[in-house]
Design a protein around this motif. Structure first.
Motif, short mmCIF file in Angstrom:
data_model
loop_
_atom_site.label_atom_id
_atom_site.label_comp_id
_atom_site.label_asym_id
_atom_site.label_seq_id
_atom_site.Cartn_x
_atom_site.Cartn_y
_atom_site.Cartn_z
N SER A 1 0.84 -1.16 0.11
CA SER A 1 -0.05 0.05 0.00
C SER A 1 0.83 1.30 0.01
O SER A 1 0.36 2.13 -0.56
N VAL A 2 1.90 1.36 0.75
CA VAL A 2 2.83 2.51 0.86
C VAL A 2 3.57 2.63 -0.46
O VAL A 2 3.60 3.87 -1.21
N MET A 3 3.84 1.70 -1.15
CA MET A 3 4.36 1.59 -2.38
C MET A 3 3.48 2.02 -3.58
O MET A 3 3.89 2.76 -4.67
N ARG A 4 2.30 1.59 -3.51
CA ARG A 4 1.21 1.89 -4.48
C ARG A 4 1.15 3.61 -4.03
O ARG A 4 0.92 4.57 -5.19
N ARG A 5 1.02 4.06 -2.89
CA ARG A 5 0.93 5.66 -2.60
C ARG A 5 2.09 6.47 -3.26
O ARG A 5 1.68 7.29 -3.68
N MET A 6 3.39 5.66 -2.91
CA MET A 6 4.56 6.36 -3.46
C MET A 6 4.51 6.55 -5.06
O MET A 6 4.96 7.56 -5.79
N HIS A 7 4.06 5.34 -5.94
CA HIS A 7 3.84 5.50 -7.40
C HIS A 7 2.96 6.86 -7.56
O HIS A 7 3.16 7.53 -8.40
N ASP A 8 1.60 6.88 -6.91
CA ASP A 8 0.93 7.68 -7.17
C ASP A 8 1.07 9.29 -7.07
O ASP A 8 1.28 10.02 -7.97
N VAL A 9 2.16 9.45 -5.70
CA VAL A 9 2.73 10.61 -5.61
C VAL A 9 3.70 11.02 -6.65
O VAL A 9 3.93 12.30 -7.16
N PRO B 1 22.43 15.02 -2.09
CA PRO B 1 21.16 14.25 -1.42
C PRO B 1 20.65 13.32 -2.83
O PRO B 1 20.29 13.69 -3.71
N SER B 2 20.64 11.87 -2.36
CA SER B 2 20.18 11.06 -3.53
C SER B 2 19.31 9.86 -2.86
O SER B 2 18.72 9.17 -3.88
N ALA B 3 19.08 9.69 -1.89
CA ALA B 3 18.24 8.69 -1.33
C ALA B 3 17.47 8.98 0.33
O ALA B 3 18.41 9.71 1.15
N TRP B 4 16.45 8.57 0.24
CA TRP B 4 15.65 8.79 1.44
C TRP B 4 14.97 7.45 1.92
O TRP B 4 14.30 6.83 0.97
N TYR B 5 15.12 7.12 3.21
CA TYR B 5 14.44 5.79 3.65
C TYR B 5 12.97 6.58 4.31
O TYR B 5 12.87 7.41 4.97
N PHE B 6 12.06 5.46 4.10
CA PHE B 6 10.79 5.76 4.84
C PHE B 6 10.18 4.47 5.17
O PHE B 6 10.45 3.34 4.61
N ASP B 7 9.21 4.54 6.19
CA ASP B 7 8.39 3.42 6.53
C ASP B 7 7.07 3.56 6.17
O ASP B 7 6.19 2.58 5.97
N ASP B 8 6.56 4.77 5.96
CA ASP B 8 5.21 5.04 5.71
C ASP B 8 5.06 6.36 4.91
O ASP B 8 6.15 7.11 4.98
N GLU C 1 1.33 13.31 4.87
CA GLU C 1 1.15 14.40 4.18
C GLU C 1 2.42 15.24 3.87
O GLU C 1 2.89 15.50 2.74
N ALA C 2 3.10 15.45 4.82
CA ALA C 2 4.34 16.27 4.88
C ALA C 2 5.45 15.23 3.87
O ALA C 2 6.27 16.01 3.09
N THR C 3 5.53 14.19 4.28
CA THR C 3 6.43 13.16 3.30
C THR C 3 6.17 13.23 1.74
O THR C 3 6.95 13.40 0.91
N GLU C 4 4.66 13.13 1.58
CA GLU C 4 4.41 13.17 0.26
C GLU C 4 4.81 14.50 -0.36
O GLU C 4 5.18 14.56 -1.48
N GLN C 5 4.50 15.82 0.20
CA GLN C 5 4.94 16.87 -0.21
C GLN C 5 6.33 16.94 -0.50
O GLN C 5 6.80 17.38 -1.78
N ARG C 6 7.20 16.41 0.30
CA ARG C 6 8.75 16.56 0.18
C ARG C 6 8.97 15.47 -1.11
O ARG C 6 9.81 15.94 -1.83
N VAL C 7 8.45 14.39 -1.17
CA VAL C 7 8.60 13.46 -2.48
C VAL C 7 8.43 14.29 -3.50
O VAL C 7 9.22 14.13 -4.45
N ALA C 8 7.07 14.81 -3.74
CA ALA C 8 6.81 15.56 -4.94
C ALA C 8 7.71 16.45 -5.28
O ALA C 8 8.27 16.69 -6.43
#
Length: 135
Positions: free
Chosen positions: A42-50, A109-116, A119-126
């Motif tokens: 589910s987290v990977m699907r959300r990452m793909h969507d972001v 900076p080239s890699a970031w680890y995450f567990d979930d 909203e703040a993480t999704e904004q940063r990923v974008a």
């Protein structure tokens, strides 16, 4: 009498071939994500969507066994994510990351680890994805 070697063949529309390849690559990415055990799937699907929301022109494909995103099916991967022991988002050297400066000096900076994802993480990923595409 000469015969036309192309007789009976329809002209190939390269746009159709690329759309078909893009669709196939997307399906492979979605299949890879769907096969991932929960809760990571589910987290990977959300990452793909972001990622695709941040840069809709990126084309997903499987890269080293995991989802990667490039400007075209044949161009280098710019961003990717993995699910190993930890999930991670990465920016490839083809995205031309710039040194962070300040305390990080010349580190890029080239890699970031995450567990979930929140909203703040999704904004940063974008932001990271848009910077990689612009680079």
């Amino acid at each position: 009498m000469r015969t036309d070697p192309c007789a009976g063949f329809e002209p190939v529309d390269e746009r159709t071939n690329m759309a078909t390849k893009d669709e196939k690559n997307l399906q492979q990415v979605l299949d890879k994500i769907a096969k991932t055990d929960e809760p990571a799937g589910s987290v990977m699907r959300r990452m793909h969507d972001v990622i695709v929301a941040a840069a809709p022109d990126l084309k997903p494909r499987i890269w080293y066994g995991m989802p990667g995103y490039a400007k075209s099916a044949s161009s280098p991967i710019l961003v990717f994510f993995r699910n190993d022991e930890l999930m991670s988002l990465g920016v490839s050297e083809k995205a031309a990351p710039v040194p962070a400066g300040e305390r990080d000096g010349l580190l890029r900076p080239s890699a970031w680890y995450f567990d979930d994802l929140d909203e703040a993480t999704e904004q940063r990923v974008a932001e990271i994805v848009r910077a990689a595409v612009a680079g």
